[in-house]
Structures are given as C-alpha cells and as structure tokens.
Design an enzyme around this catalytic site. Structure first.
Site, PDB file in Angstrom:
ATOM      1  N   ILE A 149      46.327  66.768  54.650  1.00 58.39           N
ATOM      2  CA  ILE A 149      44.931  66.612  55.081  1.00 58.39           C
ATOM      3  C   ILE A 149      44.673  65.179  55.553  1.00 58.39           C
ATOM      4  O   ILE A 149      44.025  64.961  56.584  1.00 58.39           O
ATOM      5  CB  ILE A 149      43.961  67.024  53.950  1.00 58.39           C
ATOM      6  N   ASP A 168      49.817  55.344  50.457  1.00 57.92           N
ATOM      7  CA  ASP A 168      50.429  56.506  49.808  1.00 57.92           C
ATOM      8  C   ASP A 168      51.722  56.029  49.150  1.00 57.92           C
ATOM      9  O   ASP A 168      52.714  55.769  49.833  1.00 57.92           O
ATOM     10  CB  ASP A 168      50.723  57.617  50.845  1.00 57.92           C
ATOM     11  N   ASP A 253      32.340  66.090  48.520  1.00 54.46           N
ATOM     12  CA  ASP A 253      32.439  67.553  48.515  1.00 54.46           C
ATOM     13  C   ASP A 253      32.857  68.093  47.149  1.00 54.46           C
ATOM     14  O   ASP A 253      32.749  69.288  46.903  1.00 54.46           O
ATOM     15  CB  ASP A 253      33.473  67.996  49.569  1.00 54.46           C
ATOM     16  N   GLU A 258      32.338  71.194  38.098  1.00 52.28           N
ATOM     17  CA  GLU A 258      31.781  72.058  39.148  1.00 52.28           C
ATOM     18  C   GLU A 258      31.419  73.415  38.567  1.00 52.28           C
ATOM     19  O   GLU A 258      32.225  73.985  37.817  1.00 52.28           O
ATOM     20  CB  GLU A 258      32.797  72.217  40.279  1.00 52.28           C
ATOM     21  N   HIS A 276      31.727  71.793  47.394  1.00 58.74           N
ATOM     22  CA  HIS A 276      33.167  72.131  47.483  1.00 58.74           C
ATOM     23  C   HIS A 276      33.405  73.119  48.635  1.00 58.74           C
ATOM     24  O   HIS A 276      33.906  74.219  48.433  1.00 58.74           O
ATOM     25  CB  HIS A 276      33.681  72.698  46.154  1.00 58.74           C
ATOM     26  N   GLY A 278      35.259  72.347  51.355  1.00 65.25           N
ATOM     27  CA  GLY A 278      36.399  71.917  52.165  1.00 65.25           C
ATOM     28  C   GLY A 278      37.199  73.069  52.759  1.00 65.25           C
ATOM     29  O   GLY A 278      37.614  73.020  53.912  1.00 65.25           O
ATOM     30  N   ALA A 279      37.430  74.099  51.955  1.00 62.95           N
ATOM     31  CA  ALA A 279      38.276  75.209  52.420  1.00 62.95           C
ATOM     32  C   ALA A 279      37.446  76.365  52.943  1.00 62.95           C
ATOM     33  O   ALA A 279      37.998  77.419  53.278  1.00 62.95           O
ATOM     34  CB  ALA A 279      39.157  75.691  51.263  1.00 62.95           C
TER      35      ALA A 279
HETATM   36  N1  LIG Z   1      37.533  70.078  49.082  1.00 54.23           N
HETATM   37  C1  LIG Z   1      38.309  71.127  49.256  1.00 54.23           C
HETATM   38  O1  LIG Z   1      37.840  72.239  49.347  1.00 54.23           O
HETATM   39  C2  LIG Z   1      39.788  70.937  49.371  1.00 54.23           C
HETATM   40  C3  LIG Z   1      40.519  71.771  50.235  1.00 54.23           C
HETATM   41  C4  LIG Z   1      41.889  71.574  50.353  1.00 54.23           C
HETATM   42  C5  LIG Z   1      42.517  70.583  49.600  1.00 54.23           C
HETATM   43  N2  LIG Z   1      41.783  69.809  48.739  1.00 54.23           N
HETATM   44  C6  LIG Z   1      42.426  68.736  47.968  1.00 54.23           C
HETATM   45  O2  LIG Z   1      42.810  67.724  48.876  1.00 54.23           O
HETATM   46  C7  LIG Z   1      43.872  66.963  48.302  1.00 54.23           C
HETATM   47  C8  LIG Z   1      44.949  66.691  49.343  1.00 54.23           C
HETATM   48  O3  LIG Z   1      45.509  67.911  49.811  1.00 54.23           O
HETATM   49  P1  LIG Z   1      46.793  67.916  50.788  1.00 54.23           P
HETATM   50  O4  LIG Z   1      47.029  69.322  51.195  1.00 54.23           O
HETATM   51  O5  LIG Z   1      46.646  66.862  51.816  1.00 54.23           O
HETATM   52  O6  LIG Z   1      47.919  67.477  49.738  1.00 54.23           O
HETATM   53  P2  LIG Z   1      49.330  66.777  50.045  1.00 54.23           P
HETATM   54  O7  LIG Z   1      50.159  67.021  48.827  1.00 54.23           O
HETATM   55  O8  LIG Z   1      49.845  67.178  51.385  1.00 54.23           O
HETATM   56  O9  LIG Z   1      48.935  65.220  50.116  1.00 54.23           O
HETATM   57  C9  LIG Z   1      48.548  64.466  49.015  1.00 54.23           C
HETATM   58  C10 LIG Z   1      49.134  63.077  49.197  1.00 54.23           C
HETATM   59  O10 LIG Z   1      48.619  62.214  48.175  1.00 54.23           O
HETATM   60  C11 LIG Z   1      49.654  61.294  47.869  1.00 54.23           C
HETATM   61  N3  LIG Z   1      49.369  60.613  46.615  1.00 54.23           N
HETATM   62  C12 LIG Z   1      49.670  60.997  45.350  1.00 54.23           C
HETATM   63  N4  LIG Z   1      49.234  60.060  44.477  1.00 54.23           N
HETATM   64  C13 LIG Z   1      48.645  59.071  45.217  1.00 54.23           C
HETATM   65  C14 LIG Z   1      48.006  57.842  44.891  1.00 54.23           C
HETATM   66  N5  LIG Z   1      47.877  57.422  43.630  1.00 54.23           N
HETATM   67  N6  LIG Z   1      47.521  57.086  45.917  1.00 54.23           N
HETATM   68  C15 LIG Z   1      47.641  57.500  47.190  1.00 54.23           C
HETATM   69  N7  LIG Z   1      48.269  58.634  47.561  1.00 54.23           N
HETATM   70  C16 LIG Z   1      48.751  59.424  46.566  1.00 54.23           C
HETATM   71  C17 LIG Z   1      50.913  62.152  47.883  1.00 54.23           C
HETATM   72  O11 LIG Z   1      52.074  61.351  48.046  1.00 54.23           O
HETATM   73  C18 LIG Z   1      50.669  63.046  49.090  1.00 54.23           C
HETATM   74  O12 LIG Z   1      51.227  62.501  50.278  1.00 54.23           O
HETATM   75  C19 LIG Z   1      44.336  67.758  47.084  1.00 54.23           C
HETATM   76  O13 LIG Z   1      43.738  67.196  45.917  1.00 54.23           O
HETATM   77  C20 LIG Z   1      43.728  69.114  47.284  1.00 54.23           C
HETATM   78  O14 LIG Z   1      43.550  69.797  46.082  1.00 54.23           O
HETATM   79  C21 LIG Z   1      40.440  69.965  48.629  1.00 54.23           C
END
Ligand SMILES: NC(=O)c1ccc[n+]([C@@H]2O[C@H](COP(=O)([O-])OP(=O)(O)OC[C@H]3O[C@@H](n4cnc5c(N)ncnc54)[C@H](O)[C@@H]3O)[C@@H](O)[C@H]2O)c1
Length: 316
Positions: A149, A168, A253, A258, A276, A278-279
C-alpha cells in the site's frame, strides 16, 4: 467439509466455497456463540472484527484453516493456531488499491478542509476565507512502511508532484531507491515530511510508534494519515498535537478500539475521520473474497497454500 463464515464475505468468494463445501454464514456472534459455532467446523472465515483468539482456537477442535478476508492477522492468535495445527491464511493483495485510494482521498480532504467545507455548505454557509488549503504539489510525502500500500500511495503522490521519502527497516536503501523513493530513518522522515502516511502492520514494535515524542519531531503545520492499523498512533497524543496546532491536520481511518465509542480525536475539527473504510470498495471486496476462498479450498484439499502466514505443526 463444513465452513463457518463469521463476517460478511463477498458473494463471489462465498459461491466458490459453497460449490465445494457446506457453508454456514453466521455474523454478529458473541464470543460465546462463536466458540460454540466453531466446534464442528473445518474452516473459519473472519474479516477484522471477529477475534479468533486462543479460546476460539481451542474450541475449534476440527479446525484445519482460518481465513482472514483482508490483510493483517492481528485479530487471529496465529501462535495458538500454529500449535493447534491450523493453517492461517489472509488475502493481502486485493485491498491494496482501495486502501491507497482512500489514503489519497484523506490526503486531499485534509489539505483542502473538505469535511468542514461540506458541513458548512450543507448548513447554508459560504465559508471561503476560513477554508484556504494547501497544495500537495512540491510537498514531501513521508511513507512509513514501504510495502504494497505504501508504494501504491507513493506512485499516486508522485503524479501529484510530491517528492517521496520512505522509511522501512525491512527493506535495504537500494530497494527503496529502486522503487523511486529516498530512504530515511524514521527521525529523518519525521523532520522532513510535510505529509506523513503510515502503512505498517500492528506489531509490538509498531504499537504507538507515533507517540507524543514522534509527533513533536514532525514539522510544524504538517499532516499525518493512518489507513493502516489503530494502535500505531497514540490517539490522545495526536489529539493534543492537533489541538495545539503543531499538527495541522490528520486523516484517520483506523482506531485503537473499533468501533471507537469515544476518542479524543472526535473533538478535533482538523481530524478527518472515517470508519475503517480502507478496503471498502466493491472491487476490493470481490478480489479479497475470491483470494481468501481459494486459499481455504487449497488448505482443505491439502494443496500448498501460497498465502499462508504460518507453518502449522501439531504436537504429538
Ligand atoms: N484501513 C484499511 O481498511 C486497511 C486495508 C488494507 C490494509 N490495511 C493495513 O495496512 C497496512 C499495510 O498493508 P500492506 O498490504 O501494505 O502490507 P505490507 O506487508 O505489504 O507492507 C507493510 C510494510 O511495513 C514495513 N514495516 C514493518 N515494520 C515497520 C516499521 N517499524 N517501520 C516502518 N515500516 C515497517 C514492512 O517491512 C512492510 O514493507 C497493514 O497494517 C494492513 O493491515 C488497512
């Protein structure tokens, strides 16, 4: 075999499950009802609200697989599942664009005061001078978590003329540079970015990552966005930083609890809040339901499960 779907699942995924197995859809169960309902099923499907904790896993003596329709498995006790020989799968790809687009919506919404503009215009007011915003063009976007994302947001922000910096710790500087962003430490990013967007999982190491101290390091007048997980920002500290004006606006979001019955952010006019979402697009719901259903069918058939998040081992 028998599958319990404990939260709403897109019809395309549901139909795939129903084509091969007996499916019960029971949403809104209390924890006690859930424990009773999992006792005689082989698979459980949840989204983000139902807690598949150790007590649910212990009650599910026939469970072979738990599917999370979405990304992030913080509502599933993966260690307990692993010990019980249960495969945990998620659907990490289907939500990416929806979450990235909501992040852009919040970024634009905060930058141009859209919530206040809408509310006052609905009331018949014509508030033009009070609602002067800022442009994104030429600003620096700090992406914390440069995964699926985070990178999708970066691409879109570049199209708006933003410079992207990223933090990251799992990626090398060369990997981040290769994906078009300048790699920074978290402290450097906090000090440099005009807009910060969080795309990290909720882990012990990321809980309250953005606390009062981190907020104080951000540039005065900057914006922060969280479409990842509640709990990675200290909500009380953020409300305080918004109240003092140090942070100009926030797009949030996700919440620590929640649905949030109360939050210090509710009182802050410069917090743009969404439940919430996002999805929550038709396209993402469809993609995610198919992705999780296919994983569950693979697990029940004993085939390799590419999106499993654990390698279950049953003792004995
Ligand atoms: N709001 C929503 O409805 C919604 C929808 C989809 C995903 N999400 C959330 O979004 C987040 C990201 O999803 P994604 O698919 O991109 O995941 P992803 O696993 O592709 O990316 C997450 C990244 O965070 C990095 N990371 C881990 N610890 C870290 C830190 N301390 N500092 C910086 N970076 C760090 C990881 O190395 C990874 O590259 C997740 O928490 C997911 O649950 C929320």
């Amino acid at each position: 075999m028998k599958i319990l779907v404990a939260e709403p699942l897109g019809k395309e995924g549901l139909e795939r499950l129903q084509a091969e197995h007996e499916v019960e859809v029971k949403t809104g169960l209390s924890p006690e009802e859930l424990r009773a309902a999992v006792a005689d099923v082989d698979a459980l499907v949840v989204r983000s609200q139902v807690q598949a904790d150790a007590s649910v896993i212990a009650a599910g003596t026939r469970l072979k697989v738990i599917g999370r329709a979405g990304v992030g498995v913080d509502n599933i006790d993966v260690d307990a599942a692993t010990r019980a020989g249960i495969t945990v799968v998620n659907a990490p790809n289907g939500n990416t664009l929806a979450a990235a687009e909501l992040t852009m919506a919040l970024m634009l919404g905060v930058a141009r005061h859209l919530a206040q503009a809408d509310e006052t215009t609905h009331r018949g007011e014509w508030q033009r001078s009070r609602l002067v915003g800022i442009e994104l063009n030429g600003r620096t976007l700090g992406v914390v978590g440069f995964g699926r994302i985070g990178r999708a947001v970066a691409t879109r922000a570049e199209a708006f003329g933003m410079k992207v910096v990223a933090h990251d710790p799992v990626l090398t500087s060369a990997q981040i540079e290769g994906m078009g962003a300048e790699p920074l430490t978290l402290d450097e990013l906090l000090a440099r970015a005009d807009v910060i967007t969080l795309h990290i999982p909720l882990l012990p190491s990321t809980r309250n990552l953005i606390n009062a101290e981190a907020l104080a390091r951000m540039k005065p007048g900057s914006i922060i966005l969280n479409v990842s997980r509640g709990g990675v920002i200290d909500e009380a500290a953020l409300a305080q930083a918004l109240h003092s004006g140090h942070i100009a606006g926030a797009g949030i979001d996700v919440f620590e609890r929640e649905p949030p019955k109360e939050s210090p952010l509710f009182a802050e006019p410069h917090a743009l809040l969404t439940p919430h979402l996002g999805a929550s697009t038709a396209e993402a719901q469809k993609r995610v339901s198919i992705e999780v259903a296919d994983q569950i069918l693979d697990a029940l058939a004993g085939r390799p499960v590419p999106l499993a998040v654990n390698a279950p081992r049953k003792a004995g």
